[in-house]
Enzyme design. Structure first.
Site, mmCIF file in Angstrom:
data_model
loop_
_atom_site.group_PDB
_atom_site.id
_atom_site.type_symbol
_atom_site.label_atom_id
_atom_site.label_comp_id
_atom_site.label_asym_id
_atom_site.label_seq_id
_atom_site.Cartn_x
_atom_site.Cartn_y
_atom_site.Cartn_z
ATOM 1 N N TYR A 11 0.329 44.405 60.656
ATOM 2 C CA TYR A 11 1.629 45.002 60.301
ATOM 3 C C TYR A 11 2.091 45.980 61.380
ATOM 4 O O TYR A 11 2.664 47.018 61.089
ATOM 5 C CB TYR A 11 1.540 45.709 58.936
ATOM 6 C CG TYR A 11 1.305 44.749 57.786
ATOM 7 C CD1 TYR A 11 2.383 44.197 57.102
ATOM 8 C CD2 TYR A 11 0.029 44.389 57.390
ATOM 9 C CE1 TYR A 11 2.180 43.301 56.050
ATOM 10 C CE2 TYR A 11 -0.184 43.488 56.351
ATOM 11 C CZ TYR A 11 0.894 42.955 55.681
ATOM 12 O OH TYR A 11 0.696 42.070 54.651
ATOM 13 N N SER A 16 3.651 35.483 51.618
ATOM 14 C CA SER A 16 4.351 34.360 52.257
ATOM 15 C C SER A 16 3.378 33.333 52.803
ATOM 16 O O SER A 16 2.260 33.667 53.183
ATOM 17 C CB SER A 16 5.199 34.884 53.414
ATOM 18 O OG SER A 16 4.347 35.399 54.420
ATOM 19 N N HIS A 17 3.791 32.102 52.840
ATOM 20 C CA HIS A 17 3.074 31.058 53.575
ATOM 21 C C HIS A 17 4.109 30.158 54.232
ATOM 22 O O HIS A 17 4.074 28.939 54.121
ATOM 23 C CB HIS A 17 2.134 30.280 52.649
ATOM 24 C CG HIS A 17 0.744 30.206 53.184
ATOM 25 N ND1 HIS A 17 -0.056 29.113 53.079
ATOM 26 C CD2 HIS A 17 0.012 31.119 53.864
ATOM 27 C CE1 HIS A 17 -1.222 29.353 53.656
ATOM 28 N NE2 HIS A 17 -1.201 30.564 54.130
ATOM 29 N N HIS A 37 5.202 29.664 57.604
ATOM 30 C CA HIS A 37 5.015 28.841 58.806
ATOM 31 C C HIS A 37 4.159 27.607 58.545
ATOM 32 O O HIS A 37 4.557 26.509 58.910
ATOM 33 C CB HIS A 37 4.478 29.704 59.950
ATOM 34 C CG HIS A 37 5.429 30.808 60.326
ATOM 35 N ND1 HIS A 37 5.237 32.103 59.935
ATOM 36 C CD2 HIS A 37 6.602 30.779 61.002
ATOM 37 C CE1 HIS A 37 6.250 32.841 60.380
ATOM 38 N NE2 HIS A 37 7.097 32.060 61.036
ATOM 39 N N ASP A 56 -6.557 36.910 46.358
ATOM 40 C CA ASP A 56 -6.262 38.350 46.475
ATOM 41 C C ASP A 56 -6.358 39.031 45.115
ATOM 42 O O ASP A 56 -6.856 40.147 44.989
ATOM 43 C CB ASP A 56 -4.832 38.558 47.007
ATOM 44 C CG ASP A 56 -4.792 38.555 48.534
ATOM 45 O OD1 ASP A 56 -5.867 38.613 49.151
ATOM 46 O OD2 ASP A 56 -3.686 38.494 49.095
ATOM 47 N N HIS A 60 0.621 39.476 61.640
ATOM 48 C CA HIS A 60 0.346 39.113 60.254
ATOM 49 C C HIS A 60 -0.694 40.034 59.617
ATOM 50 O O HIS A 60 -0.558 40.452 58.480
ATOM 51 C CB HIS A 60 -0.125 37.659 60.213
ATOM 52 C CG HIS A 60 -0.415 37.158 58.835
ATOM 53 N ND1 HIS A 60 0.537 36.564 58.051
ATOM 54 C CD2 HIS A 60 -1.554 37.180 58.099
ATOM 55 C CE1 HIS A 60 0.006 36.234 56.896
ATOM 56 N NE2 HIS A 60 -1.266 36.598 56.891
#
Lengths: 231, 760
Positions: free
Chosen positions: B58, B105-106, B108, B128, B55
């Protein structure tokens, strides 16, 4: 004409309310929750948002803010005060208006272009309307269900203190379809829908004329400017 | 509690360390030992494990993501103030203003705990944006859920939508659009992507770097708690004190009120010029913020970890370093500005703690009281993590899937049976993926801020940035997992082409790209092949359209057991519009306007909504993309809107013309009379293809009669195929000649009813 807009921690529509005042021809003045002075303004708007994150009860903590002491005192002397959404909740928590606001009937936050009927124009904030006007104002709330005792409801209806009523759809389960109220004197008004989001063509609800161009909210701010001049 | 120190690591060099349980491979552990010349302390191990996680590092995707930086021309970089690699890209939009935007993305956390997972997804992306020095001005969300009728889907839908509503509304950010898609492939792996956009003046740009020795390192915002520990990796408990709380929730818990206060506080700090660098705390918490700030600034940092304000005094140093508690920021503050800094944070009643200072030496030194527990080169933690070129292999099933087309199957087409064809029309436009999404979007505030020029149900979201000039930006995101499963290279290009077209139909000029690449496990060579294909396709298409990727996010391991999700690269395109008053509506408003179809219709039904809804089929090859045509089309729309020639524009994509007609009618309740025979004749396609083909490069526009000649002339001049297929009228009906006539409500009622019936 100076109209104060109070920013509490978690206020969201304060800049929108200031814009609405400007578009109506007034001069917005930023007020800070922790100050005790309201800087000689001619009227006050308590804007929408999630003051204090809605902790405890919506509006309950904001109602205890230092600036509210001055506002409650001045409201008693006739200062026009408008509470929009969270502002309405703060007015109720401050006992400037009766009743309470609870979680929407369907348990969801709802954002929609809401039709309202103007029920009463004897207030500082509704004088520019006609009784029976049908207007469209964006509504967005999670806790907008108006409740009151049977006795209070009877009093509000009897004295003509319901100023706006939901039309066609009751979006949050409010008793008697109540969308907005005034106090006895008519200087304090609270409503759940957001008139400051229907003041500028291009950024409001859809209107029969053009996309996102409804400006029915503007009259609320124009009303107070007029009432302050004539007062 | 027993603290593992640097000193201890030398005394006890061969201590067994639980690197595998922390998610590190043996060779990764060995290279940490090599970097340090000794075994890491348990705190160092914790830091490396989270920062070297997929995560944060990368490590599997890096070699492919480089393409986004390489396949660019100088012209493409012209508007880029900050490119990839920072918290978010920053794009010059003129008038001294810039916007920053990114999608993340979130996935999980949102499956495990949908409400908090989705809520903190919004919180994270907004921080961010804030970190770049920008005021966040809008959010969007891209959601993919399992099969609508599956019993677990409602749990995830309710949780995710409530979470976004709870957090986004309370932040006061208008939600201007997004995607809601259902497919059984996302049953065990829902995708929750969140996008945020912020605006700033050029001179207000902030970067995450600590580049001046002596500056103070200040942590402020919420206190650090036990939430989200190991959120980016896996955490074993054996090195930690047995007396402390042992099982920590890996999902963070959000407090949007704290974040709202933090936003206003940060913007005031920026305006007062108090901070020289800033970093938000998200994944990997303090480990990430300290090492990245120091590494970016080419400096070091000395930090006293006991100064961190805690919610739970029993936390160990390792846990403090890894905690992903939300609503925290780390600022680099020159000493002379400390007083001003304190004044502002106190006014907002935000807690802060001076943890340490920036040092000249390129070391990250962290103490726990008097004991040194971390002593590492910051770059090795933040930027020099492992890079893998994982094996790739074209899936064995790819060939047979591509051969199993609508054509080869001989799937039934109702061309000769108007009743069947008409009922397919209604079935398709009211299917869960095509139906009205206001069940979802009405739970979000789209008005706050007073600058929303377009939002759902419009095809793109649009926000005014300057109240003086009307300068604004449009944003659209798209992804089609079904296309990508058939061909990930082309699928990614299709997503870009559609988002690009959506921005162009709003009247804006496409300018930049962000992406959120949702895939299965990178350890599966077939998934890695999909990833390679998709990123290559996207980078190639960005070059062809001349719009750069400014940043994004990769989400791997969207996989339950052996089954990965369809490759789902979500692509967001940002456009700029000189005056939002010029925006083009997405539906018909006036009667008597001519309706034109731009572009050519081919028989492209593989992977389509028609194949899915009518035949439950996925196979063949996705529609073809012609990027130079897309570009010409966008230029035409831009030119025509500048001249005010277009009354409305709707892009054709999923469910083709059928969907575009439906949305055009329903947007403002304006009817129309439409004929499709000329499409069939000119393009040599049957009625099924005319209505449901998903050929790209097509837009439905309506034009006032007085502008007809001029508009058609513009199309001809640019060689854009144009065909008049109808006229708007106020009959309250949509008539498709030789097929059906519906009263508008006969379309609206089923279209509106689908999602409330499933989830209401």
């Amino acid at each position: 004409m100076k109209i104060g807009v109070v920013t509490f921690p978690g206020s969201l529509d304060d800049r929108d309310a200031a814009r609405a005042i400007r578009l109506a021809g007034g001069e917005p003045v930023a007020l800070w929750h922790a100050d005790s002075s309201i800087k000689k303004v001619d009227a006050v708007v308590l804007p929408g948002g999630f003051s204090y994150g809605d902790y405890l009860r919506c509006g309950a903590i904001a109602a205890q803010a230092p600036i509210m002491k001055s506002i409650i005192k001045k409201a008693g002397q006739g200062l026009p005060v408008l509470g929009i959404c969270n502002g309405f909740q703060i007015l109720v928590e401050s006992h400037l208006l009766p009743g309470g606001l609870i979680r929407n009937e369907k348990q969801h936050f709802v954002c929609r272009d809401q039709k309202l009927r103007v029920e009463n124009i004897d207030s500082a904030w509704t004088s520019e309307f006609q009784v029976g006007d049908e207007i469209t104002i964006p509504l967005k709330n999670g806790e907008g269900g108006y409740i009151a005792t049977e006795e209070t409801l009877k009093m509000l209806e009897g004295e003509g203190r319901v100023v706006f009523r939901y039309l066609e759809v009751n979006p949050n389960g409010s008793m008697n379809d109540i969308a907005g109220l005034r106090n006895e004197r008519g200087n304090v008004v609270g409503l759940m829908p957001h008139p400051e989001h229907a003041v500028e063509p291009g950024f409001g609800p859809d209107s029969p004329v053009a996309m996102r161009s409804g400006i029915d909210g503007l009259k609320i701010f124009q009303s107070v400017l007029k009432s302050v001049i004539t007062a | 509690m027993i603290i593992d120190t640097v000193k201890q690591s030398k005394i006890e060099p061969d201590k067994d360390q639980p690197f595998a349980a922390l998610g590190l491979k043996e060779e990764e552990y060995d290279s940490i030992r090599e970097i340090l010349g000794r075994r890491p302390t348990s705190s160092e191990l914790a830091m490396y494990s989270v920062m070297w996680s997929e995560h944060c590092s990368y490590k599997s995707s890096k070699i492919y993501l480089r393409q986004f930086g390489e396949k660019v021309t100088p012209e493409m970089k012209k508007h880029l103030l900050v490119g990839m690699g920072e918290n978010a890209g920053v794009v010059d939009i003129g008038e001294g203003l810039a916007v920053t935007f990114k999608v993340e993305s979130h996935n999980h956390p949102s499956y495990i705990e949908p409400f908090q997972g989705a809520a903190t997804g919004i919180g994270g992306i907004v921080r961010d944006i804030l970190t770049m020095g920008a005021r966040p001005i809008a959010v969007m969300d891209q959601l993919r859920f399992g099969a609508p009728e599956h019993p677990d889907t409602a749990r995830v839908v309710h949780g995710v939508v409530d979470g976004i509503s709870f957090y986004g509304n309370c932040l006061g950010l208008p939600n201007i659009g997004g995607e809601t898609v259902f497919d059984k492939v996302y049953q065990g792996n829902p995708l929750v992507n969140a996008l945020s956009i912020g605006a700033l003046k050029h001179e207000d740009l902030k970067l995450a770097k600590a580049d001046k020795a002596g500056d103070l390192v200040i942590l402020f915002g919420a206190r650090t708690g036990a939430d989200g520990i190991g959120g980016v990796s896996v955490l074993a408990s054996e090195t930690f004190d047995a007396d402390g709380p042992s099982r920590r929730p890996a999902v963070q818990v959000g407090d949007p009120f704290a974040e709202k206060v933090l936003i206003e506080c940060c913007l005031e700090l920026f305006a007062a010029g108090c901070v020289s660098g800033i970093q938000d705390l998200g994944g990997a918490g303090i480990s990430c913020a300290t090492s990245e700030l120091a590494s970016n600034g080419g400096k070091g940092m000395k930090v006293q970890l006991k100064k961190v304000l805690l919610r739970d005094e029993s936390l160990t140093p390792e846990e403090i370093l890894m905690s992903e508690s939300q609503e925290r920021m780390m600022a680099i503050v020159p000493k002379k500005h400390l007083r001003a800094f304190k004044k502002i944070v106190n006014r907002h009643e935000v807690e802060y703690s001076v943890l340490g200072k920036v040092i000249r030496k390129d070391r990250l030194l962290i103490n726990w009281g008097k004991e040194e527990i971390v002593n590492v080169p910051p770059r090795t933690v933040a930027h020099d993590g492992p890079v893998y070129e994982r094996p790739v292999r074209k899936p064995k099933w790819q060939k047979s899937l591509n051969e199993d087309s609508v054509q080869s199957r001989g799937l039934y087409r109702a061309n000769e049976n108007s009743t069947d064809l008409a009922s397919q029309f209604v079935q398709i436009v009211s299917s869960p993926n095509q139906a009205d999404k206001s069940y979802v979007t009405d739970q979000y505030d789209r008005y706050v801020g007073g600058n929303t020029a377009l939002a759902y149900p419009d095809g793109a979201g649009m926000i005014r940035v300057s109240e003086v000039s009307g300068l604004g930006v449009a944003l659209a995101t798209d992804a089609n997992g079904r296309y990508c499963q058939l061909d990930p290279y082309q699928g990614a290009q299709l997503a870009l082409a559609e988002a690009y077209r959506n921005v162009a139909t709003s009247g804006a000029k496409p300018l930049a790209v962000t992406n959120c690449l949702n895939f299965g496990s990178p350890e599966n060579p077939e998934v890695m092949w999909q990833f390679k294909q998709a990123t290559t396709g996207l980078a190639d298409a960005c070059l062809a359209l001349e719009i750069p990727v400014t940043g994004g996010n990769v989400s791997f391991y969207n996989q339950t057991g052996d089954t990965a999700i369809y490759p789902t690269p979500v692509v967001g395109v940002l456009g700029v519009i000189d005056d939002v008053a010029r925006r083009i509506p997405s539906g018909w408003q006036d009667e008597g306007n001519n309706i034109y179809l731009l572009g050519v219709t081919k028989d492209e039904l593989d992977g389509s909504v028609w194949a899915e809804v009518v035949h439950d089929h996925l196979g063949g090859l996705p529609p073809t993309v012609n990027l130079s045509h897309e570009k010409a089309l966008a230029e035409l729309l831009h030119g025509a809107s500048l001249q005010g020639l277009i009354a409305s524009a709707t892009d054709l994509s999923e469910a083709g013309l059928a969907q575009a007609l439906t949305e055009s009618v329903l947007r403002f309740n304006m009817g129309a009379r439409v004929w499709i025979t000329e499409i069939c004749e000119r393009d040599a396609v049957d009625k099924t293809a005319a209505l449901f083909s998903e050929s790209t490069g097509r837009v439905l526009v309506s034009v006032g009669r007085e502008d007809d000649v001029k508009f058609v002339g513009l199309c001809d001049a640019r060689s854009i195929p144009v065909l008049r297929i109808g006229v708007t009228d106020n009959t309250g009906e949509l008539e498709i000649q030789d097929l059906a006539t519906w009263k508008i409500d006969e379309l609206r009622t089923p279209w509106k009813a689908t999602l409330p019936e499933l989830f209401g």
